[in-house]
Write a protein that holds these residues in place. Structure first.
Motif, PDB file in Angstrom:
ATOM      1  N   CYS A  16      38.992  26.107  18.162  1.00  0.00           N
ATOM      2  CA  CYS A  16      37.762  26.688  17.601  1.00  0.00           C
ATOM      3  C   CYS A  16      36.522  26.189  18.343  1.00  0.00           C
ATOM      4  O   CYS A  16      35.488  25.872  17.744  1.00  0.00           O
ATOM      5  CB  CYS A  16      37.673  26.376  16.108  1.00  0.00           C
ATOM      6  SG  CYS A  16      38.985  27.108  15.134  1.00  0.00           S
ATOM      7  N   GLY A  17      36.624  26.090  19.640  1.00  0.00           N
ATOM      8  CA  GLY A  17      35.470  25.744  20.451  1.00  0.00           C
ATOM      9  C   GLY A  17      34.955  24.328  20.262  1.00  0.00           C
ATOM     10  O   GLY A  17      33.776  24.067  20.481  1.00  0.00           O
ATOM     11  N   GLY A  18      35.805  23.415  19.831  1.00  0.00           N
ATOM     12  CA  GLY A  18      35.399  22.026  19.680  1.00  0.00           C
ATOM     13  C   GLY A  18      34.632  21.728  18.407  1.00  0.00           C
ATOM     14  O   GLY A  18      33.983  20.689  18.298  1.00  0.00           O
ATOM     15  N   ARG A  19      34.702  22.613  17.436  1.00  0.00           N
ATOM     16  CA  ARG A  19      34.023  22.357  16.157  1.00  0.00           C
ATOM     17  C   ARG A  19      34.633  21.153  15.467  1.00  0.00           C
ATOM     18  O   ARG A  19      35.822  20.891  15.587  1.00  0.00           O
ATOM     19  CB  ARG A  19      34.160  23.556  15.226  1.00  0.00           C
ATOM     20  CG  ARG A  19      33.385  24.762  15.661  1.00  0.00           C
ATOM     21  CD  ARG A  19      33.484  25.838  14.576  1.00  0.00           C
ATOM     22  NE  ARG A  19      32.812  27.035  14.955  1.00  0.00           N
ATOM     23  CZ  ARG A  19      31.501  27.227  14.823  1.00  0.00           C
ATOM     24  NH1 ARG A  19      30.743  26.293  14.303  1.00  0.00           N
ATOM     25  NH2 ARG A  19      30.955  28.363  15.195  1.00  0.00           N
ATOM     26  N   ALA A  20      33.809  20.449  14.689  1.00  0.00           N
ATOM     27  CA  ALA A  20      34.301  19.334  13.892  1.00  0.00           C
ATOM     28  C   ALA A  20      35.281  19.858  12.848  1.00  0.00           C
ATOM     29  O   ALA A  20      35.035  20.891  12.223  1.00  0.00           O
ATOM     30  CB  ALA A  20      33.144  18.618  13.205  1.00  0.00           C
ATOM     31  N   LEU A  21      36.384  19.157  12.675  1.00  0.00           N
ATOM     32  CA  LEU A  21      37.396  19.524  11.692  1.00  0.00           C
ATOM     33  C   LEU A  21      37.238  18.582  10.504  1.00  0.00           C
ATOM     34  O   LEU A  21      37.480  17.384  10.608  1.00  0.00           O
ATOM     35  CB  LEU A  21      38.788  19.405  12.303  1.00  0.00           C
ATOM     36  CG  LEU A  21      39.936  19.949  11.484  1.00  0.00           C
ATOM     37  CD1 LEU A  21      39.791  21.461  11.282  1.00  0.00           C
ATOM     38  CD2 LEU A  21      41.252  19.634  12.161  1.00  0.00           C
TER      39      LEU A  21
END
Length: 58
Positions: A16-21
């Protein structure tokens, strides 16, 4: 990958494009703190949640 409790320390989702999980509670807390400017959504690739700004993102 285990979702994080704190945005700056959360693992990043490669799908997801490096989004924070984040865990759901952390994501919802950010939505609340932003007065609704951010939106939380469940990640479709990992077990966790992302937040985003619908005014600037599609």
């Amino acid at each position: 990958m285990i979702a994080g409790h704190v945005y700056s320390q959360a693992p990043r989702c490669g799908e997801c494009g490096g989004r924070a999980l984040l865990i759901e509670e952390a994501a919802q807390a950010l939505v609340k703190e932003s007065l609704g400017r951010l939106v939380a959504r469940r990640c479709t690739q990992e077990d966790g949640w992302h937040v985003h700004d619908p005014a600037t993102e599609t």
